[in-house]
Design a protein around this motif. Structure first.
Motif, PDB file in Angstrom:
ATOM      1  N   UNK A 230       0.532  -1.440  -0.031  1.00 38.53           N
ATOM      2  CA  UNK A 230       0.078   0.104   0.020  1.00 38.53           C
ATOM      3  C   UNK A 230       0.934   1.473   0.124  1.00 38.53           C
ATOM      4  N   UNK A 231       0.410   1.801  -0.882  1.00 40.97           N
ATOM      5  CA  UNK A 231       1.223   3.310  -1.740  1.00 40.97           C
ATOM      6  C   UNK A 231       3.105   3.063  -1.718  1.00 40.97           C
ATOM      7  N   UNK A 232       3.392   1.978  -1.807  1.00 45.88           N
ATOM      8  CA  UNK A 232       4.993   1.293  -1.923  1.00 45.88           C
ATOM      9  C   UNK A 232       5.330   1.539  -0.587  1.00 45.88           C
ATOM     10  N   UNK A 233       4.689   0.890   0.300  1.00 42.52           N
ATOM     11  CA  UNK A 233       4.834   0.499   1.933  1.00 42.52           C
ATOM     12  C   UNK A 233       4.307  -0.801   1.998  1.00 42.52           C
ATOM     13  N   UNK A 234       5.041  -2.447   2.285  1.00 42.08           N
ATOM     14  CA  UNK A 234       3.833  -3.195   3.190  1.00 42.08           C
ATOM     15  C   UNK A 234       3.139  -3.173   3.682  1.00 42.08           C
ATOM     16  N   UNK A 235       1.845  -3.494   3.532  1.00 49.74           N
ATOM     17  CA  UNK A 235       1.005  -3.608   4.450  1.00 49.74           C
ATOM     18  C   UNK A 235       1.626  -3.792   5.625  1.00 49.74           C
ATOM     19  N   UNK A 236       1.796  -5.201   6.346  1.00 44.06           N
ATOM     20  CA  UNK A 236       2.021  -5.674   7.595  1.00 44.06           C
ATOM     21  C   UNK A 236       2.943  -4.578   7.662  1.00 44.06           C
ATOM     22  N   UNK A 237       3.182  -4.111   8.473  1.00 44.53           N
ATOM     23  CA  UNK A 237       4.323  -3.138   9.025  1.00 44.53           C
ATOM     24  C   UNK A 237       5.303  -2.216   8.100  1.00 44.53           C
ATOM     25  N   UNK A 238       5.006  -1.527   7.079  1.00 47.26           N
ATOM     26  CA  UNK A 238       5.111  -0.639   6.955  1.00 47.26           C
ATOM     27  C   UNK A 238       5.944  -0.576   5.989  1.00 47.26           C
ATOM     28  N   UNK A 239       6.855  -1.199   5.506  1.00 48.38           N
ATOM     29  CA  UNK A 239       8.224  -1.028   5.262  1.00 48.38           C
ATOM     30  C   UNK A 239       8.281  -1.085   3.890  1.00 48.38           C
ATOM     31  N   UNK A 240       9.774  -1.116   3.577  1.00 52.78           N
ATOM     32  CA  UNK A 240       9.491  -0.862   1.837  1.00 52.78           C
ATOM     33  C   UNK A 240       9.791  -1.609   1.324  1.00 52.78           C
ATOM     34  N   UNK A 241       9.653  -1.148  -0.048  1.00 53.03           N
ATOM     35  CA  UNK A 241       9.692  -2.309  -1.142  1.00 53.03           C
ATOM     36  C   UNK A 241       9.953  -1.701  -2.032  1.00 53.03           C
ATOM     37  N   UNK A 242      10.962  -2.976  -3.100  1.00 55.47           N
ATOM     38  CA  UNK A 242      11.495  -2.855  -4.069  1.00 55.47           C
ATOM     39  C   UNK A 242      11.171  -3.760  -5.890  1.00 55.47           C
ATOM     40  N   UNK A 243      11.033  -3.544  -6.457  1.00 53.95           N
ATOM     41  CA  UNK A 243      10.328  -3.880  -7.903  1.00 53.95           C
ATOM     42  C   UNK A 243      12.522  -4.794  -8.132  1.00 53.95           C
ATOM     43  N   UNK A 244      11.788  -5.898  -8.161  1.00 51.31           N
ATOM     44  CA  UNK A 244      13.076  -7.195  -8.442  1.00 51.31           C
ATOM     45  C   UNK A 244      12.531  -8.287  -9.441  1.00 51.31           C
TER      46      UNK A 244
END
Length: 949
Positions: A230-244
């Motif tokens: 959600x909004x570029x961060x994980x729903x659980x925990x709110x950690x950054x997410x990258x494209x890989x």
RNA sequence: GCCCAGAUGGUGGAAUUGGUAGACACGAGGGACUUAAAAUCCCUUGACCAUUGCGGUCGUACGGGUUCGAGUCCCGUUCCGGGCACCA
């Protein structure tokens, strides 16, 4: 005999009795009509239930009990969604093995649930982490692996049929949903080795191993599905997410996009949730057009929904990730392009989402507009996404705001195509108006094609037709819905029943399922993405002996490594409703008989936050099983009710800055204060229990208070119910103090089920008082049971049948709050009437049973019944008792009520008007006036419109 | 930006879908019972005016409109919540 309403004793007694009698266990009974009620099963989180969680369960429980009383055979099961990230994160945070915490949490949940008096059939309980359950999750996955989606038939078919097609004709005439369009002949297929064949088939399988861009979350050490970001961060925990780019198991959900969309029309869900799913599926109809690259034999395809604007194309744009970038970039531009690609790569998903500044680079190549023949430059820019359409677009700056911004930035021409559209400041995006400049005056177009004078909508249709008839492209439907990434680099999930034979994924035979989750010492995820199952020693497949063996024995000839990924949280929750129909079946997910009997879920209750996750996956999963003939209905959940969230109602105290003195709400503006959350459990009606406050935390021991009217009044606000706000209310506490029946009643009385509302314990007294009054209908002050065989009076019957009518209608429409109000009114009425009639009191007990089952049972027993009130008959409504012999009608003159009059119920309109006009009160309104209009709404109103004569 | 759903007393919320707005409940105020408290019961409680009696005026976020009559229907505005979002 009991005198007081002793809820603690009553509830304990009936909980035991129901267990003893197996009251709520159901079986398939073809003689009776079925009704399937289902709650979204809970994640057993560590915090236990708060007062908001049971809301939906209570609502569905009332409905289930009502349906049962109305003669249906009701299935109302419960279980636990116990695999997946939340359970594992909790285990990691508390430093315990997820299995241990999960089971402990389940026990705690069960204990709490049992106190509330639900009619769950616990003999059908399922847990997604139970091998007997996840055997069928693995089984379904294997079926998806063994299937492809035939676009001609519109359904899943066996992969063997596809192989047969390849053997015979290659890809000629193929109708299969796929990752990319492949073309090969039968000979080429036959010439492929095993590995190539396996890779080719992956392009078609419904469960497939794919090299795709995924949402990688280093902090969680796993990939995530789109709905988990959600909004570029994980729903659980709110950690950054990258494209890989990673090799992952995927489910070809996109193949079912159209069916998922169409199915929405056949189910009774709220418009808003259907809308959310429509947005998520994101169907857009357009055209794919082939674009030739000038001075080269390369061509590429663009996708557009605005085919009508092809005359306004002034440049083309490729996504930076597109494979075409390397092919098209000219030697002169290579350096700049590389620089740009490096820049794009350096940006995180989140940066790209927030920052929309125009960036891009010229590739050096030109594309030829197939209709005008114009040469237009080809750019590379990050505003074009590789994952949607073809990853390439034609840019029409005059009629697309993003193209417009780009054109302005790079000084590219802008050609308006709609009459009267002013594009000097911004683009004209609306699909309205009359087309011009298509082609421009003095110019010719391919085959003399012209759109001038048409409306935009006509022009879109005309261009699509022209493009496909002249072989320039084809009409194409695109969906936003992507294939689901189905593997996770975590421990606490279903293992894949897959092993790798010389790198080729193979299925562990169906008879050997389930493949049980191995024990490992270290189950923590790693930031680099090594799956924890890599730590499992017993994790290799012995093909010859068909068993799991030590991985030291791997020899690549007979013993092979097993997949290290696990399945995501939604795997186990996608078909659990089918398993409830036949939870102990070891031979099949569900027997044909039971699937036929229970069909699908009639009423599904759960939160709307699952709109783009579980509710999409489940529908997809069910459609697949429907294609296989396992599930008997195409849609799993016929009617859906989304219960609202119960928010917390936080209380505040106001501390004067730099002191330990607290000032009451009304006086706080006279000081410089800081609001501090205070535990709502030591506040009653916003009045603080100051002694309890001093004892609450050591630092407040010496607290002093500035009171108003001798009381400390707290401030309040509605916030999320959470520990950190000190506004969590535990249902156990409510049950202890007021009883489960009061809790159930109050949760429903709070407001409409589907609406979010704050919890405020204060109001609960009203519901508790009502139950005491209700009790007092049966037992008088001396503790004597009041019911006798006296004939019910007309008044009694009227009160009762008014209630039957209201409650029956309200339950059907989930308006529980208003039916409780009706109970309060009826109870007051019957109390005033001193109703002792057994006939009335029996029916009252049945009516209240769905809401307050414990008190209903107790009263039912006191009435001399030997069976459970759950097996009674819902009272039948007799409208005759409600007929009024006189009606009171408000009399209006010119739309305003002036007085009321009573008429016989069967009075004619004419006689009523006449009587109204002759009434003494009417005289002053009629003086010097004439009646120009007479309106009579029987039972409602009489309105006489008068004008001066 | 696009789409969806909302806005009614001090509070939670009703209103048979266009027909007496505020049911029911909480809270508040007053009273009864009680040595006292709790519990219970009764009265008042949208605002304003009149309260020597019935009563009157205004009120459903705001501004218009349709209608004999609008919380409800139509147009516009504001605010809150939800979904999608560089989706071509």
């Amino acid at each position: 005999m009991a005198k007081e309403y002793n809820f603690q004793e009553i509830e304990k007694k009936w909980h035991e009795q129901w267990t003893k009698w197996h009251t709520y266990e159901v079986s398939e009974d073809s003689a009776r009509k079925k009704f399937y009620v289902l709650n979204m099963f809970p994640y057993p989180s560590g915090a236990g239930l708060h007062v908001g969680h049971p809301l939906g369960y209570i609502a569905s429980d009332i409905y289930a009990r009502y349906k049962r009383l109305s003669g249906f055979n009701v299935l109302n099961p419960m279980g636990y969604d116990s695999y997946g990230l939340p359970a594992e994160q909790y285990a990691i945070q508390t430093g315990q093995h997820p299995e241990k915490t999960t089971y402990a949490n389940i026990d705690r949940y069960r204990e709490q649930l049992d106190k509330i008096g639900f009619c769950f059939d616990w003999s059908r309980e399922v847990r997604t982490c139970d091998p007997g359950y996840y055997k069928w999750t693995q089984w379904a996955f294997q079926k998806m692996f063994g299937s492809y989606f035939c676009t001609a038939a519109g359904k899943a078919q066996l992969i063997e049929q596809l192989i047969a097609h390849f053997e015979e004709k290659g890809t000629e005439g193929l109708t299969a949903a796929c990752g990319e369009e492949l073309a090969f002949s039968a000979e080429e297929w036959k010439a492929m080795d095993e590995k190539e064949k396996s890779q080719t088939l992956m392009n078609y399988r419904i469960a497939f191993l794919g090299e795709t861009m995924v949402n990688w979350c280093p902090k969680l050490g796993t990939v995530l599905a789109n709905d988990e970001v959600i909004d570029g961060v994980s729903e659980r925990g709110g950690y950054p997410v990258e494209q890989k780019k990673m090799r992952q198991w995927c489910l070809r959900v996109s193949a079912y996009a159209q069916r998922l969309l169409d199915g929405l029309q056949t189910i009774e869900w709220s418009d808003s949730i259907k809308e959310t799913q429509k947005n998520w599926i994101g169907r857009s109809e357009g055209a794919e057009v082939q674009i030739k690259v000038a001075d080269s034999d390369v061509d590429f395809t663009i996708f557009t929904t605005r085919a009508d604007t092809m005359f306004g194309v002034t440049f083309f744009v490729l996504a930076p990730e597109s494979e075409l970038v390397a092919k098209l970039t000219t030697a002169e531009q290579k350096e700049e392009v590389d620089k740009y690609l490096a820049y794009v790569k350096s940006r995180t998903e989140r940066e790209r989402m927030i920052d929309h500044t125009v960036t891009g680079v010229f590739s050096g190549a030109y594309g030829i507009n197939p209709i005008t023949g114009d040469k237009c430059p080809i750019y590379i820019a990050e505003y074009v996404l590789s994952g949607y359409g073809t990853g390439a677009i034609m840019a029409v700056p005059a009629h697309d705001s993003r193209d417009y911004a780009f054109a302005r930035h790079f000084n590219l021409p802008i050609i308006p195509l709609v009459e009267g559209a002013d594009v000097s400041e911004e683009s004209y995006d609306a699909k309205e108006g009359t087309v011009m400049n298509s082609p421009m005056e003095g110019k010719t177009s391919f085959k003399g094609f012209s759109l001038n004078g048409l409306s935009v909508k006509e022009a879109i249709a005309a261009t699509k037709k022209f493009v496909s008839e002249n072989g320039l492209g084809r009409v194409k439907v695109n969906f936003r819905l992507r294939d689901a990434i189905f593997s996770r680099q975590r421990y606490w999930g279903e293992p894949f029943p897959v092993y790798y034979k010389q790198g080729i994924p193979c299925m562990i035979p169906e008879e050997c399922l389930p493949v049980e989750l191995p024990q490992v010492e270290n189950f923590l995820p790693t930031e680099s993405g090594e799956p924890p199952l890599g730590n499992a020693q017993l994790w290799a497949w012995d093909e010859a002996n068909r068993k799991i063996v030590d991985k030291a024995l791997i020899d690549e000839k007979t013993v092979f490594p097993i997949e290290l990924f696990t399945m995501p949280g939604f795997a186990g929750s996608s078909a659990y409703y089918l398993r409830y129909m036949d939870p102990k079946n070891g031979e099949a997910l569900v027997s044909e008989n039971n699937a036929q009997y229970w069909q699908n879920v009639d009423l599904y209750v759960g939160g709307s936050e699952h709109a783009t996750g579980h509710l999409i996956y489940s529908r997809f999963w069910n459609k697949f099983l429907f294609d296989l003939g396992i599930s008997s209905k195409e849609e799993p959940f016929q009617k859906l009710i989304n219960q609202g969230m119960i928010q917390g109602r936080s209380n505040f105290v106001y501390r004067i800055k730099d002191t330990n003195t607290f000032v009451s709400l009304g006086l706080k503006d006279q000081y410089d204060t800081t609001p501090i959350h205070v535990d709502v459990n030591i506040v009653k009606n916003d009045v603080l229990d100051t002694d309890a406050f001093k004892a609450w935390r050591p630092e407040y021991e010496t607290a002093e208070f500035i009171l108003e009217d001798g009381k400390y009044i707290c401030g309040w606000a509605v916030e999320k119910m959470s520990k950190s706000m000190f506004n969590v209310v535990n249902p156990d506490m409510i049950v202890e103090k007021y009883g489960a029946d009061t809790l159930r009643l109050y949760e429903m009385f709070l407001g409409p089920v589907e609406q979010s509302k704050p919890w405020d314990t204060n109001g609960i007294d009203g519901c508790h008082r009502f139950l005491k009054k209700f009790w007092a209908l049966y037992w008088d002050k001396e503790g004597q049971f009041t019911a006798n065989d006296s004939e019910p009076t007309a008044e009694n019957l009227k009160s009762l049948h008014k209630l039957i009518k209201k409650v029956s209608a309200d339950i059907e429409s989930f308006s529980y709050n208003t039916s409780i109000s009706a109970f309060m009114v009826a109870t007051t009425e019957l109390g005033q009437q001193k109703c002792c009639s057994r006939a009335i009191l029996e029916q009252m007990a049945v009516l209240i049973a769905p809401f307050c089952p414990h008190i209903a049972e107790e009263l039912w027993e006191a009435l001399g019944k030997t069976t459970s009130v759950c097996d009674a008959q819902w009272p039948e409504l007799n409208e005759d008792y409600l007929v009024e012999d006189k009606v009171k009608m408000p009399i209006q003159f010119n739309g305003k009520v002036r007085f009321t009059m009573e008429f016989p119920a069967d009075a004619s309109k004419e006689s009523m008007i006449e009587a109204a006009m002759n009434a003494p009160e009417a005289a002053k309104f009629l003086k010097g006036m004439q009646v120009v209009k007479q309106i009579v709404v029987p039972g409602r109103i009489i309105n006489l419109v008068v004008k001066p004569e």
